[in-house]
Design a protein around this motif. Structure first.
Motif: not given
Length: 260
Positions: A65-85
Motif C-alpha cells: 500500500v505504500s508504493t502502489t499507485k493510487s488508481e490501482v489501489l482504489a480499485k482494490r480497497l475503499a474506505i469510509l472515514r468516521q466523519e464525512n461532510h
C-alpha cells in the motif's frame, strides 16, 4: 488478503500502533474492537494509506500500500472515514456516483449506472436517490456514504465506525446491510466498531486491540469470553448465550474499582 507485518505508527513520542502483525482473510466481516485510544481507527487508516506508517509493511493481495499507485489501489480497497461532510449540494445518486470515479474519472457509462443502481438498492436508497444529502436523516445519510463506498466495487471495504450517531434500529439495519453485502456480493468488510455485541452477532472474525497492540484475533466464540474481554477493557463482562450468539452484559457488570 490484507497482511500487516510489524506495523507501527507514532505521533511524536506517542506510540499509537505498536508492532502489529496480522492477516485478514478474504470474505466476510472482520470487526476491530477495543477501548477508546486503542489504535483501531489509526490501524484502519494505515491499511488504506490515509496515514503513513513509521515502520512495517501492509499489503493488499500482495500490493504494497505504500508504493502502489493510487488508481490501482482504489480499485482494490475503499474506505469510509468516521466523519464525512459534503461541501456542495448533491443528490443521493450523485454522491453514490462518486464511488465510480477510480474507474471512470467522471465519465459514467451505462455499466457504471448499473453499479450505482445496485449500490442504491442494497442500501435501501432507491426511493431517496433524488433527494439532497443535506435533507436526509442521520441514518439515511450514513447509508448513502456506505453506498458510495460499495459503488466503488472494490474487493475490500474499510468502514470506520459505520454505526456512529445511529440509533438502535438504524444500527441493526446497517449491520444487516453489511452482512448482505459481504455474503451476496462477496466483499471483504473490515469495520471499526465500539459495541462488542454487534461485533459478536455479525462478524466472522474479531481483532481486539489495547494500547496500540493486538490482544487477540479470532472468531466471535473465541474472543467473546469474560477473561479475554477483561484484558481488553479492564472490566469483568458476564457472557450469556442467546440464540447461539455470545452477548456481553457490559451494562450490568460488577462495580469496577476507581483508578487513582
Amino acid at each position: 488478503m490484507i497482511s500487516l507485518d510489524s506495523v507501527a505508527k507514532r505521533y511524536g513520542s506517542q506510540v499509537v500502533v505498536n508492532d502489529v502483525s496480522l492477516t485478514i482473510k478474504p470474505g466476510g466481516i472482520t470487526s476491530i474492537v477495543g477501548a477508546n485510544g486503542a489504535g483501531k481507527s489509526t490501524l484502519l487508516s494505515l491499511m488504506s494509506r490515509l496515514e503513513p506508517m513509521n515502520a512495517g509493511i501492509i499489503t493488499v493481495d500482495g500490493l504494497d500500500v505504500s508504493t502502489t499507485k493510487s488508481e490501482v489501489l482504489a480499485k482494490r480497497l475503499a474506505i469510509l472515514r468516521q466523519e464525512n461532510h459534503v461541501t456542495i449540494r448533491l443528490t443521493v445518486r450523485d454522491l453514490v456516483a462518486f464511488g465510480r470515479f477510480p474507474h471512470t474519472q467522471g465519465r459514467l457509462t451505462d455499466h457504471d449506472q448499473e453499479h450505482i443502481d445496485q449500490a442504491l438498492a442494497f442500501l435501501g436508497l432507491t426511493e431517496l436517490q433524488d433527494r439532497f444529502v443535506d435533507e436526509l436523516s442521520g441514518g439515511q445519510r450514513q447509508r448513502a456514504f456506505v453506498a458510495m463506498v460499495i459503488c466503488q466495487d472494490t474487493d475490500y471495504v474499510l468502514l470506520d465506525e459505520p454505526l456512529n450517531n445511529l440509533d438502535m434500529r438504524h444500527s441493526v439495519l446497517m449491520m444487516q446491510h453489511l452482512r448482505r453485502i459481504a455474503s451476496e456480493l462477496g466483499k471483504t468488510i473490515v469495520i471499526v466498531i465500539h459495541d462488542i455485541n454487534f461485533a459478536s452477532v455479525y462478524s466472522d472474525s474479531i481483532i481486539a486491540m489495547r494500547e496500540g497492540e493486538v490482544v487477540t484475533q479470532g472468531t466471535p466464540d473465541e474472543v467473546m469470553n469474560s477473561r479475554t474481554l477483561a484484558q481488553i477493557y479492564d472490566m469483568y463482562i458476564p457472557i450469556h448465550e442467546i440464540e447461539g450468539r455470545r452477548i456481553g452484559m457490559y451494562f450490568w457488570a460488577p462495580e469496577m474499582p476507581v483508578r487513582r
